[in-house]
Design an enzyme around this catalytic site. Structure first.
Site, PDB file in Angstrom:
ATOM      1  N   HIS A 308      53.489  46.187  -0.189  1.00  0.00           N
ATOM      2  CA  HIS A 308      54.277  44.925   0.593  1.00  0.00           C
ATOM      3  C   HIS A 308      53.185  44.920   1.961  1.00  0.00           C
ATOM      4  CE1 HIS A 308      56.600  42.174   2.722  1.00  0.00           C
ATOM      5  NE2 HIS A 308      56.994  42.008   1.368  1.00  0.00           N
ATOM      6  N   ASP A 365      60.542  42.623  -5.876  1.00  0.00           N
ATOM      7  CA  ASP A 365      60.226  42.231  -7.696  1.00  0.00           C
ATOM      8  C   ASP A 365      60.275  43.247  -8.502  1.00  0.00           C
ATOM      9  OD1 ASP A 365      57.868  40.182  -5.793  1.00  0.00           O
ATOM     10  OD2 ASP A 365      59.715  39.431  -6.791  1.00  0.00           O
TER      11      ASP A 365
HETATM   12  C1  SDX Z   1      56.499  39.429  -2.525  1.00  0.00           C
HETATM   13  O1  SDX Z   1      55.081  38.679   2.294  1.00  0.00           O
HETATM   14  C2  SDX Z   1      56.445  38.711   1.882  1.00  0.00           C
HETATM   15  O2  SDX Z   1      57.528  38.963   2.484  1.00  0.00           O
HETATM   16  C3  SDX Z   1      56.478  38.596   0.387  1.00  0.00           C
HETATM   17  C4  SDX Z   1      57.741  38.793  -0.418  1.00  0.00           C
HETATM   18  C5  SDX Z   1      58.706  37.799   0.209  1.00  0.00           C
HETATM   19  O3  SDX Z   1      60.116  38.125   0.100  1.00  0.00           O
HETATM   20  O4  SDX Z   1      58.522  36.673   0.429  1.00  0.00           O
HETATM   21  O5  SDX Z   1      58.397  39.899  -0.038  1.00  0.00           O
HETATM   22  C6  SDX Z   1      57.727  38.818  -1.865  1.00  0.00           C
HETATM   23  O6  SDX Z   1      55.702  38.609  -2.579  1.00  0.00           O
HETATM   24  C7  SDX Z   1      56.521  40.794  -2.699  1.00  0.00           C
HETATM   25  C8  SDX Z   1      55.180  41.226  -3.225  1.00  0.00           C
HETATM   26  C9  SDX Z   1      55.078  41.142  -4.646  1.00  0.00           C
HETATM   27  N1  SDX Z   1      53.906  41.305  -5.140  1.00  0.00           N
HETATM   28  C10 SDX Z   1      53.471  42.396  -6.018  1.00  0.00           C
HETATM   29  O7  SDX Z   1      54.514  43.265  -6.267  1.00  0.00           O
HETATM   30  C11 SDX Z   1      51.908  42.746  -6.537  1.00  0.00           C
HETATM   31  C12 SDX Z   1      51.394  44.189  -6.159  1.00  0.00           C
HETATM   32  N2  SDX Z   1      51.428  44.194  -4.819  1.00  0.00           N
HETATM   33  C13 SDX Z   1      50.130  44.281  -4.246  1.00  0.00           C
HETATM   34  O8  SDX Z   1      49.188  43.120  -4.872  1.00  0.00           O
HETATM   35  C14 SDX Z   1      49.989  44.043  -2.632  1.00  0.00           C
HETATM   36  O9  SDX Z   1      50.774  45.661  -2.513  1.00  0.00           O
HETATM   37  C15 SDX Z   1      50.655  43.269  -2.110  1.00  0.00           C
HETATM   38  C16 SDX Z   1      49.935  41.823  -2.293  1.00  0.00           C
HETATM   39  C17 SDX Z   1      52.077  42.998  -2.024  1.00  0.00           C
HETATM   40  C18 SDX Z   1      50.544  43.339  -0.607  1.00  0.00           C
HETATM   41  O10 SDX Z   1      48.980  43.437  -0.361  1.00  0.00           O
HETATM   42  P1  SDX Z   1      48.258  43.693   0.996  1.00  0.00           P
HETATM   43  O11 SDX Z   1      49.216  43.747   2.281  1.00  0.00           O
HETATM   44  O12 SDX Z   1      47.118  42.740   1.131  1.00  0.00           O
HETATM   45  O13 SDX Z   1      47.829  45.071   0.811  1.00  0.00           O
HETATM   46  P2  SDX Z   1      46.417  45.600   0.255  1.00  0.00           P
HETATM   47  O14 SDX Z   1      45.866  44.763  -0.862  1.00  0.00           O
HETATM   48  O15 SDX Z   1      45.436  45.441   1.670  1.00  0.00           O
HETATM   49  O16 SDX Z   1      46.565  47.106  -0.078  1.00  0.00           O
HETATM   50  C19 SDX Z   1      46.466  48.021   0.633  1.00  0.00           C
HETATM   51  C20 SDX Z   1      45.970  49.320  -0.083  1.00  0.00           C
HETATM   52  C21 SDX Z   1      44.556  49.007  -0.921  1.00  0.00           C
HETATM   53  O17 SDX Z   1      44.014  50.089  -1.272  1.00  0.00           O
HETATM   54  P3  SDX Z   1      42.622  50.178  -0.119  1.00  0.00           P
HETATM   55  O18 SDX Z   1      41.842  49.062  -0.397  1.00  0.00           O
HETATM   56  O19 SDX Z   1      43.209  50.355   1.344  1.00  0.00           O
HETATM   57  O20 SDX Z   1      41.995  51.662  -0.670  1.00  0.00           O
HETATM   58  O21 SDX Z   1      46.800  49.703  -0.996  1.00  0.00           O
HETATM   59  C22 SDX Z   1      46.327  49.407  -2.297  1.00  0.00           C
HETATM   60  C23 SDX Z   1      45.271  48.361  -2.151  1.00  0.00           C
HETATM   61  O22 SDX Z   1      44.460  48.522  -3.193  1.00  0.00           O
HETATM   62  N3  SDX Z   1      47.467  48.842  -2.849  1.00  0.00           N
HETATM   63  C24 SDX Z   1      47.780  49.098  -4.278  1.00  0.00           C
HETATM   64  C25 SDX Z   1      49.028  48.044  -4.646  1.00  0.00           C
HETATM   65  N4  SDX Z   1      49.317  47.547  -3.505  1.00  0.00           N
HETATM   66  C26 SDX Z   1      48.537  47.615  -2.578  1.00  0.00           C
HETATM   67  N5  SDX Z   1      47.308  49.918  -5.249  1.00  0.00           N
HETATM   68  C27 SDX Z   1      48.138  49.961  -6.255  1.00  0.00           C
HETATM   69  N6  SDX Z   1      49.075  49.172  -6.615  1.00  0.00           N
HETATM   70  C28 SDX Z   1      49.588  48.087  -5.638  1.00  0.00           C
HETATM   71  N7  SDX Z   1      50.747  47.720  -6.215  1.00  0.00           N
END
Ligand code: SDX
Length: 441
Positions: A308, A365
């Site tokens: 998140h 989710d």
């Molecule tokens: C919602 O914003 C809100 O409040 C949203 C929400 C709401 O109520 O409105 O809470 C609802 O959208 C919840 C999120 C649902 N999405 C997912 O579950 C999809 C999977 N999650 C990821 O795509 C990610 O965690 C996000 C999109 C939720 C957040 O992305 P960010 O903040 O841009 O974080 P990032 O991609 O920069 O991640 C930081 C690091 C990265 O690694 P590095 O590049 O630093 O090496 O963490 C890794 C990412 O690759 N990472 C993950 C991961 N989520 C982040 N690695 C593996 N699996 C994951 N799920």
């Protein structure tokens, strides 16, 4: 509550600029850069706005480090199970839970506004069979702006409760009608004797040949799920609503944009994507394969329902939804192997240094789809359920943006990194090729 507390100093070259520091109710701090470009000629750069506050808001407070979520100051743990989704909608819109009389008025408006305009029912006939319900919903909401053209930031002639209850009530009818259409059954109309969630379940699952028996525990679980989804400050779809609304776009078209943003798999679409992922793990029978994929920087695969932008701790909503999952499956005497997989996946991820170091926890989710599936809601409607819940939050933020004294059209800046100045000259070779094509040679 907003206070100014001193200044930050920004040194550019020999010049030092003072930028006001503002502090919110919960001690969140910001550097106010409203006049930065005017005073310094500089802008800031923050792709994804991870460090940028777009507004001051009194609706929802999140502390991502501590896993805190409060609606108008009330922790969601205290609302969950104690109030209905409709009371929560009222709280988000008006800043306080409704009195008995106000709730009665609000509820009667919901009932009065629960019918979809009969001319809109035929819109469903135009969609292809396999159309995703989120795309149908987004289109239908845009269509509502043709039925209610004068509902925008400036020409809002009706009371916000009339507008809000129309949106909150109609979205439920639209969603149920879309489902009935998708299974070739006649629509079930809303009933005036049923409260919000019960009415929705009845419209979804009742049928002329098989009456649907409402289970109070399932109605309670649905109320809880919608409450937990009702708002989440400046998330992607709420920010979309604020940005589109700032151009004084009709509210229904603005909400349609929020629905589109929410449909993305990185946002609200994740609840459906989680189920796809759990089923893939079930089929492959090798959970570590997927955990390794999620950790592999060169692999775009992410663990859906994990991570998140704000929560660097357990998403408080996931905690409640996980417990509700157990309660609902027990109530319905369902043993869902996908829940066992989800629980095992959470256990393994939370003991894996990659997820621990990156503070990736289950989010809202991760478990919600298992409950929706147990209730009988089809997977392609899971994100529609998210939209049903989020609608009061979107409207509350739109209202707050419209009423804000410093309301202006949202228009971020950029840093241009394209080609420098160059003058037009026809590329003789290219022109010759085009000329040949035109002559059919
Ligand atoms: C919602 O914003 C809100 O409040 C949203 C929400 C709401 O109520 O409105 O809470 C609802 O959208 C919840 C999120 C649902 N999405 C997912 O579950 C999809 C999977 N999650 C990821 O795509 C990610 O965690 C996000 C999109 C939720 C957040 O992305 P960010 O903040 O841009 O974080 P990032 O991609 O920069 O991640 C930081 C690091 C990265 O690694 P590095 O590049 O630093 O090496 O963490 C890794 C990412 O690759 N990472 C993950 C991961 N989520 C982040 N690695 C593996 N699996 C994951 N799920």
């Amino acid at each position: 509550m907003l206070k100014q507390k001193g200044f930050a100093e920004l040194k550019i070259g020999r010049k030092v600029y003072k930028l006001p520091i503002i502090v919110g109710t919960e001690n969140e701090k910001a550097i106010d850069i409203t006049n930065l470009r005017r005073d310094t000629g500089f802008i800031t750069l923050d792709p994804g706005y991870g460090n940028t506050g777009s507004c001051c808001s009194s609706i929802t407070f999140i502390d991502g480090e501590k896993g805190i979520l409060r609606y108008r100051g009330i922790p969601i743990e205290e609302l969950a199970g104690r109030v209905t989704f409709i009371e929560t909608a009222y709280l988000l819109l008006h800043g306080a839970l409704p009195s008995e009389q106000k709730l009665k008025t609000f509820s009667s408006l919901l009932n009065k506004n629960s019918l979809l305009h009969e001319d809109m029912r035929h819109f469903f006939d135009g969609f292809p069979r396999g159309a995703h319900p989120m795309h149908i919903l987004g289109t239908m909401f845009n269509g509502l702006s043709t039925f209610y053209p004068n509902i925008d930031a400036l020409s809002m002639k009706e009371d916000i409760d009339v507008t809000a209850t129309r949106l909150i009530s109609i979205v439920r009818t639209m969603a149920a009608f879309a489902y009935k259409k998708s299974i070739g059954e006649p629509p079930v109309y809303p009933r005036r004797d049923l409260p919000y969630c019960a009415n929705f379940l009845n419209m979804m699952f009742d049928s002329p040949v098989k009456p649907y028996v409402l289970d109070p525990e399932i109605v309670k679980a649905l109320n809880l799920l919608l409450i937990l989804h009702a708002d989440h400050e400046q998330n992607c779809s709420t920010s979309a609503v604020r940005i589109i609304g700032s151009a004084q776009v009709n509210l229904y078209a603005t909400i349609s944009a929020g629905i589109s943003a929410l449909s993305g798999p990185l946002h609200g679409g994740a609840n459906q994507a989680v189920m796809d992922m759990l089923r893939k793990i079930e089929r492959k029978g090798d959970m570590d394969y997927f955990i390794d994929k999620a950790k592999d920087k060169n692999d775009p695969f992410k663990l859906m329902g994990f991570g998140h932008r704000v929560y660097k701790n357990y998403d408080p909503r996931a905690t409640i939804i996980k417990q509700t999952c157990h309660n609902v499956l027990k109530r319905l005497k369902i043993k869902d192997p996908l829940l066992d997989i989800a629980l095992e996946l959470e256990k393994r991820a939370l003991s894996d240094s990659y997820f621990v170091e990156k503070k990736l926890y289950p989010n809202v989710d991760f478990y919600s789809g298992i409950i929706y599936k147990a209730i009988g809601i089809p997977e392609n409607m899971f994100t529609v359920m998210f939209a049903l819940g989020r609608l009061p939050g979107w409207i509350a933020h739109w209202k707050e943006m419209v009423e804000s004294k410093d309301r202006k059209i949202a228009r971020p800046r950029q840093i241009y990194v394209g080609k420098g100045l160059r003058h037009f000259k026809r590329d003789e070779k290219a022109a010759a090729v085009v000329a040949l094509k035109v002559k059919g040679k």
